[in-house]
Structures are given as C-alpha cells and as structure tokens.
Design an enzyme around this catalytic site. Structure first.
Site, short mmCIF file in Angstrom:
data_model
loop_
_atom_site.label_atom_id
_atom_site.label_comp_id
_atom_site.label_asym_id
_atom_site.label_seq_id
_atom_site.Cartn_x
_atom_site.Cartn_y
_atom_site.Cartn_z
N GLY A 154 0.83 -1.19 0.00
CA GLY A 154 0.00 0.00 0.00
C GLY A 154 0.85 1.23 0.00
O GLY A 154 2.07 1.18 -0.27
N GLY A 155 0.24 2.36 0.31
CA GLY A 155 0.96 3.62 0.25
C GLY A 155 1.99 3.79 1.35
O GLY A 155 2.92 4.56 1.21
N MET A 156 1.80 3.07 2.45
CA MET A 156 2.71 3.22 3.58
C MET A 156 3.49 1.97 3.91
O MET A 156 4.53 2.04 4.54
CB MET A 156 1.92 3.64 4.83
N ASP A 159 -10.70 4.99 6.07
CA ASP A 159 -10.29 4.46 4.77
C ASP A 159 -11.13 3.24 4.40
O ASP A 159 -10.61 2.22 3.93
CB ASP A 159 -8.80 4.10 4.79
#
Length: 663
Positions: free
Chosen positions: A20-22, A134
C-alpha cells in the site's frame, strides 16, 4: 533477501502478499506459536519520518484493542532495527474490490449482508472512539465462507489523538466523504458515507464518482449527487436504494448517525420487513446520470424526486409524442405500431406468461414456508451474539440456542450447528446453534487414608476411590511393608485418576557397624560416632588385647542409625595369671612360639583385621571372596582361619568381601 528476514527474533518472512501507500504486507511464519501470520512492514522511505512512524505505531495500538469477528485480528507489533512492523491474522480469500471486478454487481441481499457486517466492525471501532477513515473495497476481505473482515486501520485515528489536526487527505478519493475532502474533523458519519459508496459499488458494479485524477473525483464527492443505483442496475429495489443514498448524504447530519443504527436498518431489510427510510434529499435524474459530465453544484434548494422506473435501464423509453398518443419519431429507432399479432405483442404475451408463472412459483414457495434460499455460513468458533446477528443479516430468524460442554471451543462460542456451513437453506428454516459451556468439569473423588495400611490394602483403597497409586519403598521405623507417608492428605478432593504417591517402609534403615577391636578407646569411639552410632563402655580383663584397647563390641555387621554400640575396653591380664606381665606391652601375644588366642575379626575391615592380627603376633594373609556376600559390605571380613588359638608368628588366612581394599 527480505523474504529470509526474521523480525523480532520470531517472525520469518516468506513472501510478499500485498502493498500500500505506507507499507508492504508479507506472509510469515510465527516460529514461537508455529502458525502462519501476516506481517505489515512500513516502507523504508517512511520509517525515518517521525509523523509516519507515530501514525504506524498508533495503528498497531488502536487495532490491537479491537475485537470482532469482522475485524482482522492484530497479534503483535514492534520495531526491529529501523523496521516498524505489525503482526496480524493471515486471511485466505480475496478483497471485495477484486470480487466486484470479477463478478460485477452483487445481489441486493448480499450487498446488505456485507454492509451489515462492515457496520458490526465499525461499531466496535467507533465505541473505542476510532474512525477508520479508509473504508473501501480494497480493505474488505471476503473469506471462503462468504463473511467479511475489515482490514487496515493504517490511517485510523483515536478521537483525541494529537494527530487529529493533520489535514492531509489520506483516504482513497473514490470513497472519501465530503468533509474528509475538505480536511474537516471526522466522526463516525464519515465512515458511514464511505460505506455507502462501497455498497453503491457492490450494487451497481461501479463507483458513483469517477474522474481523471484524485482531485476531480474529490470535487465530485463535494459538489455532485450520485446517480440512483436503480438507474444503473434495475435489480436494486427502492428500500436498498434509499439506504445507500441516505448513507451518501452530503450533510453528515442527514446520514445514519451511527453504525449500529445503519446495521439495524440493513438487518430489517434482510429480514424482509418494511424499511422506514425517507427518500434522499437530493437525487439526480436519469438523463444527467447516464453519461452526463456536467457538474451540478449544490444550492440551497431541496428537491424531492420519485425513484425512476427500473425498466428504463433495460428498454428504450417511448418518445414524448408516443407517450401522448402521437406517432413515434422515425429517428428514435422504435418499430411502427402494429395492430395485429406482431412480434411485439407475441413478446409481450410471452413475458406476461413467464411473469405469471414466476409469481405463482414465488407464491407457492412462500405459502409452503420455503422462503428465500441462502448459503448457510460456517459459524463454528463465533461468539453467540455475532453468530445470531450473522444469521439475521441473511434473513434467518428462527434460531434455536442450546448449550453443552466442549473441550475445543471457549465458553460462549459456537461449537456445533445444524445445518452445517456451506449448505443451501431457506430463510424460514430453523437453525440450531450449540454454544460451548467450556471444558467439562473434571469428576472428583476423596483421597482415602493410606498411612498405617499395607501396600496391598492401600492399592485396594485407591482403586475404590478411582485413583491411581505409585509406591516408593524407603527405610523407616514403621513396620516393614506398612505405609508411613502419602503425597496427598486423607480427605482432600482431587480429580478422578489422580496419581497418589505413597511410601512403604522397608524396615529400619541399617548401615555397617565399623569393627573397632584392637583400637584404643578414643579411636574406637570416634569411628562409631562418625558412623552415626551411640557408644557405651565396659571394661574387662583380657589375655588377648592390650590394656586400653577394645577387646569386644556388642554389634557387628549392620545396625540401625543411633543404635547404641557397647565396646569393652581391656584392663589387661587378670592379676595372678602366670603369664602376667606387669608392663603394658602385648603380653603373650609378643611371645614368639607361644600359643595364644586368635582375635575375633568379625565386623572388621581388612585394614582393621590386619592391625589386630599383627598386634596379636600373627602374620595376616588376605584373599577376596568371589563376589559379595549378602549382608557384608565390600572389604569387610567374611571368615578367617585358624580360629581359637595358634602360635605367635603363625599365618592367619583372612577372606574379605570383594571390593577395593581400604587404605
């Protein structure tokens, strides 16, 4: 390689299963508990960022406190060097986004069931003052049994967190609420908006707002109204549509105010009862929704519009002239009117017949009590309340609860069910859930008295009490064969088949008595005392032993500790004896060639016998017996010859027990 790393000395990384983004997620092996887990590792570029590190740590702390069958469990979290990681439940299945891409729009009942389960997860989080922020199909895992689990509280934040003032929009633009787009403070209704978008996508197969980039999509979340789901998928009924559109109200005050409220409405819908949800405050017409690209800016006016007919998505509508009775336009593509039995009328008749048959079948099934057919989920291991809620979300309300002891499931969890999971059932069928009462209490019994009984009697008493015995034989003052001690006291309550140890007396504990003949009084006393015996004294005349030496002892061989050993000390030759020697020397034992008594060697060691014989004027000769004799310790005298008397200087043959010679 990354896959070969072991985090925290415990989690062996296997292979990457997502990113994911992190963070990146790996399948891993917990080497302590020997189970497969998912390990989420923060991306290296963020590990050194204090803000992201704090957010990652907060995710672990927040998620670890959330317990629900619809939330992915968090087992552990930590930092290994510069790597932050979270250990989670490893799920088998697919995410909801992939499922929608593969299958398209879902059945309305399934949409409501998924929504109800997500509500159950959000309700737990909101009670902990945690907003997920989210909610999207990518974060909803569909398990093999059809139930879901909400994942990734990666940007969830506690209500009072110091991170609340961060205005970055971190959610995915397709699912963020208008207030999240504006960077405003978020509450539970923001998650409800996102859930409304998820249900919209499940019901229609597409997101309500799309665009070339995240900014344009986010603006549509704020300014545009969604196309009613029924205009995209005619199978979406009015009740579900109203539920979805109320979740997606632009004003948070007009949405459902809690996940529990929304869940109750969805469960009502699933049960087939009337849903009391008003029409949305703003909807957009079919013309604007079906491919229109203009942006409709919100204004102060409130519009109420009726739900469009479902048939408009599957058949081309008649022109306005035709609706008024005029001739249809030649450019609208419709066939001219035919007053005979043309294809249109034949098709209409066929459709009508099919509809009548379908209605008859439906009515018959309802009359016979069949109800709607659904797949029975596997509920083994679920908490009772969650299991019942799951069944109700499917429309199954006839649930019978029974209880029994079970060693495999914890108290309060489902340990058996009828029908089994995976079978097709009617919503009107009775479902029986067996709830575990925990492990069955062990049967107990009373420990009998064993002390004072024989071993045979003790075993009989234990057997009668459904206990097992373990006997140990030890030396004791109690009579030989008598029990003198038991490990569990008489009268105690213990589990059946408990092992009770008890000790049986082998009689007094005996040990070798040192032979002290020929020794001085002081030395003999020391030998006996050090061996654990008591010493008493007597005196007598002796023609064989020097004055002041031991001429006799009361015990030889073995005796129990603390036994009193009486030693007789020689006073020398009796006065008046013809062979008397006034000196303190050995007397007759020193007269070469004279006949003297051979001293008794009973109870002596080899060294003691050698000393006694030499003192008496004899030459000792030793040999070892072949093996040991019962009752005689190694290196102790067994026999000697000649006995009685012999001439001084004669050889006395001594046989001692086999063993290393004494020094």
């Amino acid at each position: 390689m990354e896959q070969q790393r072991v985090l925290g000395g415990r989690y062996l990384l296997k292979d990457k299963v997502g990113s994911g983004g992190m963070a990146t997620v790996y399948r891993a092996q917990d080497q302590v508990l020997d189970r497969t887990v998912a390990v989420k590792i923060m991306l290296p570029q963020y590990a050194g960022d204090a803000t992201f590190a704090a957010r990652f740590k907060q995710e672990a702390q927040a998620a670890a406190g959330l317990q629900s069958p619809y939330i992915v469990g968090v087992y552990d979290w930590g930092k290994d060097g510069d790597t932050y990681y979270i250990v989670m439940e490893y799920l088998r299945g697919t995410d909801l986004k992939s499922g929608i891409r593969s299958h398209g729009a879902l059945d309305p009942k399934k949409v409501a069931q998924i929504g109800s389960q997500i509500c159950a997860a959000l309700s737990v989080a909101h009670k902990h003052e945690i907003v997920h922020r989210d909610i999207k199909p990518q974060n909803i895992m569909v398990q093999p049994d059809g139930n879901i689990k909400v994942m990734d509280f990666g940007i969830a934040r506690a209500k009072n967190s110091h991170l609340t003032q961060d205005n970055n929009v971190l959610g995915t633009a397709h699912y963020v609420s208008p207030e999240q787009t504006r960077g405003q403070e978020l509450g539970p209704t923001s998650d409800i908006y996102s859930l409304g978008v998820v249900m919209y996508e499940c019901a229609t197969g597409r997101v309500p707002f799309d665009g070339d980039d995240a900014i344009s999509v986010a603006l549509k979340q704020v300014n545009e109204m969604p196309v009613p789901p029924s205009q995209i998928n005619s199978s979406v009924d009015p009740s579900l549509e109203r539920i979805i559109l109320r979740c997606m109200e632009k004003d948070p005050a007009n949405r459902f105010q809690s996940a529990e409220e929304l869940r109750g409405v969805l469960n009502t819908y699933l049960s087939g009862r009337t849903v009391d949800v008003p029409e949305p405050t703003r909807v957009i017409g079919a013309a604007a929704g079906m491919g229109a690209t203009e942006t409709r800016v919100m204004n102060d006016s409130t519009q109420m519009m009726a739900r469009p007919a479902a048939a408009q998505t599957t058949a081309r509508p008649a022109s306005r002239n035709a609706a008024r009775g005029g001739a249809p336009s030649s450019t609208n593509g419709f066939e001219p009117v035919d007053n005979g039995m043309g294809k249109g009328k034949i098709a209409a008749i066929v459709v009508g017949v099919i509809a009548v048959i379908a209605f008859a079948v439906f009515a018959a099934s309802q009359f016979l009590g069949g109800g709607e057919t659904v797949d029975m989920p596997s509920l083994i291991g679920w908490e009772q309340e969650a299991a019942v809620d799951n069944l109700r979300s499917l429309g199954i309300t006839n649930v019978e609860i029974t209880q029994e002891f079970n060693d495999e499931q914890d108290e309060g969890k489902v340990c058996d069910q009828t029908p089994d999971g995976g079978r097709s059932v009617h919503t009107t069928d009775k479902v029986t859930l067996v709830i575990s009462k925990g492990e069955k209490p062990a049967e107990t019994t009373t420990v009998p008295k064993l002390v004072g009984r024989t071993q045979e009697a003790a075993e009989a008493a234990l057997k009668q009490a459904n206990l097992k015995g373990k006997a140990v034989t030890e030396a004791n003052d109690a009579d030989k064969g008598e029990v003198f001690e038991q490990s569990i006291a008489e009268g105690e309550e213990v589990e059946v088949d408990t092992v009770v140890e008890y000790k049986v007396s082998a009689g007094p504990d005996e040990q070798a008595v040192p032979g002290v003949l020929g020794m001085t009084k002081a030395k003999a006393s020391n030998e006996l005392t050090n061996a654990g015996f008591k010493v008493a004294y007597a005196e007598d005349y002796s023609d064989e032993y020097d004055k002041g030496t031991v001429m006799a002892q009361s015990h030889t061989g073995t005796a129990a500790p603390d036994t009193e050993i009486t030693i007789t000390i020689s006073k020398g030759k009796k006065p008046g004896n013809d062979d008397d020697d006034s000196s303190d020397n050995s007397g007759s034992s020193s007269q070469t060639g004279g006949s003297v008594s051979v001293p008794s060697l009973s109870g002596m060691t080899k060294a003691q016998a050698e000393s006694a014989l030499k003192n008496a004027g004899f030459v000792p000769s030793f040999s070892y017996a072949d093996g040991t004799n019962e009752g005689i310790h190694p290196d102790y005298v067994i026999s000697w010859s000649p006995t009685g008397s012999a001439k001084t200087g004669d050889t006395i043959n001594v046989v001692v027990a086999y063993g290393e010679p004494s020094e």
